[in-house]
Design an enzyme around this catalytic site. Structure first.
Site, PDB file in Angstrom:
ATOM      1  N   HIS A   1      -0.656  -6.515   6.001  1.00 40.40           N
ATOM      2  CA  HIS A   1      -1.645  -5.518   5.788  1.00 40.40           C
ATOM      3  C   HIS A   1      -0.909  -4.160   5.247  1.00 40.40           C
ATOM      4  O   HIS A   1       0.275  -4.119   5.623  1.00 40.40           O
ATOM      5  CB  HIS A   1      -2.479  -5.429   6.900  1.00 40.40           C
ATOM      6  CG  HIS A   1      -1.886  -4.534   8.067  1.00 40.40           C
ATOM      7  ND1 HIS A   1      -1.467  -5.576   9.285  1.00 40.40           N
ATOM      8  CD2 HIS A   1      -1.710  -3.576   8.233  1.00 40.40           C
ATOM      9  CE1 HIS A   1      -0.753  -4.663  10.023  1.00 40.40           C
ATOM     10  NE2 HIS A   1      -0.921  -3.359   9.821  1.00 40.40           N
TER      11      HIS A   1
ATOM     12  N   HIS B   1      -7.547  -6.664  10.157  1.00 31.43           N
ATOM     13  CA  HIS B   1      -7.711  -5.859   9.165  1.00 31.43           C
ATOM     14  C   HIS B   1      -6.472  -6.423   7.909  1.00 31.43           C
ATOM     15  O   HIS B   1      -5.690  -7.024   8.313  1.00 31.43           O
ATOM     16  CB  HIS B   1      -7.177  -4.518   9.621  1.00 31.43           C
ATOM     17  CG  HIS B   1      -6.028  -4.446   9.862  1.00 31.43           C
ATOM     18  ND1 HIS B   1      -5.232  -5.109  10.897  1.00 31.43           N
ATOM     19  CD2 HIS B   1      -5.226  -3.306  10.102  1.00 31.43           C
ATOM     20  CE1 HIS B   1      -4.024  -4.674  11.263  1.00 31.43           C
ATOM     21  NE2 HIS B   1      -3.889  -3.561  10.674  1.00 31.43           N
TER      22      HIS B   1
ATOM     23  N   HIS C   1       2.241   2.862   6.209  1.00 30.77           N
ATOM     24  CA  HIS C   1       3.288   1.727   6.315  1.00 30.77           C
ATOM     25  C   HIS C   1       2.597   0.363   5.601  1.00 30.77           C
ATOM     26  O   HIS C   1       1.449   0.317   5.580  1.00 30.77           O
ATOM     27  CB  HIS C   1       3.449   1.511   7.940  1.00 30.77           C
ATOM     28  CG  HIS C   1       2.096   0.865   8.493  1.00 30.77           C
ATOM     29  ND1 HIS C   1       1.055   1.793   8.938  1.00 30.77           N
ATOM     30  CD2 HIS C   1       1.487  -0.276   8.723  1.00 30.77           C
ATOM     31  CE1 HIS C   1       0.281   1.099   9.544  1.00 30.77           C
ATOM     32  NE2 HIS C   1       0.512  -0.294   9.447  1.00 30.77           N
TER      33      HIS C   1
ATOM     34  N   HIS D   1      -1.615  -2.137  20.241  1.00 31.20           N
ATOM     35  CA  HIS D   1      -2.877  -1.352  19.443  1.00 31.20           C
ATOM     36  C   HIS D   1      -4.049  -1.565  20.330  1.00 31.20           C
ATOM     37  O   HIS D   1      -4.497  -2.544  20.662  1.00 31.20           O
ATOM     38  CB  HIS D   1      -3.155  -1.804  18.143  1.00 31.20           C
ATOM     39  CG  HIS D   1      -2.096  -1.449  16.941  1.00 31.20           C
ATOM     40  ND1 HIS D   1      -1.593  -0.006  16.913  1.00 31.20           N
ATOM     41  CD2 HIS D   1      -1.318  -1.959  16.516  1.00 31.20           C
ATOM     42  CE1 HIS D   1      -0.631  -0.091  16.002  1.00 31.20           C
ATOM     43  NE2 HIS D   1      -0.534  -1.421  15.795  1.00 31.20           N
TER      44      HIS D   1
ATOM     45  N   TYR E   1       6.695   0.097  15.015  1.00 31.08           N
ATOM     46  CA  TYR E   1       6.938   0.921  13.441  1.00 31.08           C
ATOM     47  C   TYR E   1       8.045   1.295  13.412  1.00 31.08           C
ATOM     48  O   TYR E   1       8.879   1.843  14.461  1.00 31.08           O
ATOM     49  CB  TYR E   1       6.008   1.997  13.707  1.00 31.08           C
ATOM     50  CG  TYR E   1       4.274   1.685  13.651  1.00 31.08           C
ATOM     51  CD1 TYR E   1       3.953   1.404  12.335  1.00 31.08           C
ATOM     52  CD2 TYR E   1       3.700   1.807  14.651  1.00 31.08           C
ATOM     53  CE1 TYR E   1       2.599   1.199  12.130  1.00 31.08           C
ATOM     54  CE2 TYR E   1       2.333   1.400  14.754  1.00 31.08           C
ATOM     55  CZ  TYR E   1       1.784   1.229  13.538  1.00 31.08           C
ATOM     56  OH  TYR E   1       0.403   0.550  13.495  1.00 31.08           O
TER      57      TYR E   1
ATOM     58  N   GLU F   1       6.109  -1.893   9.602  1.00 34.57           N
ATOM     59  CA  GLU F   1       5.554  -2.529  10.909  1.00 34.57           C
ATOM     60  C   GLU F   1       5.603  -3.911  10.962  1.00 34.57           C
ATOM     61  O   GLU F   1       5.684  -4.745  10.046  1.00 34.57           O
ATOM     62  CB  GLU F   1       4.144  -2.132  11.011  1.00 34.57           C
ATOM     63  CG  GLU F   1       3.345  -2.552  12.311  1.00 34.57           C
ATOM     64  CD  GLU F   1       1.949  -2.587  12.478  1.00 34.57           C
ATOM     65  OE1 GLU F   1       1.250  -2.458  11.376  1.00 34.57           O
ATOM     66  OE2 GLU F   1       1.537  -2.253  13.471  1.00 34.57           O
TER      67      GLU F   1
END
Ligand SMILES: [Fe+2]
Length: 304
Positions: free
Chosen positions: A148, A197, A211, A243, A252, A262
């Site tokens: 992503h 996501h 990122h 997260h 990261y 990431e």
């Protein structure tokens, strides 16, 4: 859904040789082509020709490519994008190495989006007949695939509207200022697959990259990725961590020229009836880094 996934990221790098050494030796991607000043890479479990393209010219994002399931869908999406008010340009077959015809628009966030349905499939390193679970020869982190990206936008809501109304994405999570200002979005996490996501927008300057992320299978691989980053002296931005949003695990870090990447694993699966999860800005620390409960200044403000 007609848009399937993030197919490629095309990024700028100030030093292509340094970036290439990083992508191949540290991240452990395979370099698959060099042409017209661009270098092309793929992860070991990706079928298409490439998923990362780099070129000279500073830092940040040149464009993002999302793969659509059929050529007919491209025609439908072209009309829908124009109806939303964004000009669309057709990109001829071959203009992108190893990709079919595409359509291109500039998002309200000023990022360039391309949609395409066809790509040369060079296959994965384990193949499709009686495959091993992972390739015997692996270098560096060796993520399974590109996952992503997260970009910034002055107006998160308009970009989220475009992705949901026009491209058929759904919103898995959002950050709002507070419950009295539900209409205002500080961040939107959007999916077109079964992942938590496929793209995210966070409030910030238009046209900037926060990122792009690569998928690893589990938390142990995230920890191992951290070891490899440490061994190679790469600068860590944050992590290993968890997260709140997506529930994924993460590190990261910065490539040698300064673009942020990431490694991401876990997170829940989404379905068409997934309700949007809401975080209020007072909880943003836990939303981003659930265990640490606060976000460092560099993570919030450093963009390329
Ligand atoms: Fe991410």
């Amino acid at each position: 859904m007609s848009v399937m996934r993030l197919g490629f990221v095309q990024a700028r790098e100030t030093d292509l040789d340094k970036a290439t050494a990083y992508y191949t030796n540290v991240l452990g991607l395979q370099e698959v082509a060099r042409q017209d000043g661009k270098r092309y890479f793929k992860c070991w479990d990706e079928y298409d020709h490439h998923s990362v393209v780099i070129e000279n010219g500073g830092l940040g994002l040149v464009k993002m490519g999302y793969k659509v399931d059929t050529q007919d869908e491209l025609g439908r999406l072209e009309k829908a994008i124009e109806a939303f008010g964004l000009p669309v340009r057709r990109v001829a077959r071959g203009e992108n190495l190893a990709l079919g015809q595409a359509i291109r628009c500039t998002l309200p966030s000023e990022h360039v989006l391309e949609l395409y349905a066809e790509a040369e499939q060079s296959g994965t390193q384990v193949g499709t007949l009686n495959p091993d679970p992972w390739p015997a020869e692996q270098a560096g982190i060796s993520p399974q695939r590109l996952d992503h990206l997260l970009v910034t936008a002055e107006d998160v809501k308009t970009n989220a509207d475009f992705f949901t109304r026009v491209l058929g994405f759904r919103m898995s999570e959002r950050i709002i200022p507070d419950l009295k200002n539900e209409g205002e979005l500080l961040a939107a996490f959007l999916f077109c697959s079964n992942k938590a996501h496929d793209i995210a927008f966070v409030k910030g300057p238009n046209g900037k990259l926060h990122h792009y992320a690569f998928w690893l299978d589990n938390w142990n691989e995230i920890l191992r990725a951290g070891d490899i980053l440490g061994r190679n002296g790469l600068k860590i931005d944050f992590g290993p961590a968890r997260h709140g949003i997506t529930r994924g695990t993460t590190i990261y870090f910065f490539g040698p020229n300064g673009n942020r990447n990431e490694v991401f694993s876990g997170g829940y699966m989404t379905y068409a009836d997934f309700p949007c999860i809401t975080w209020t800005a007072d909880q943003i620390g836990r939303a981003i880094f659930y265990i640490h409960q606060e976000v460092n200044e560099r993570f919030s403000n450093y963009l390329t």
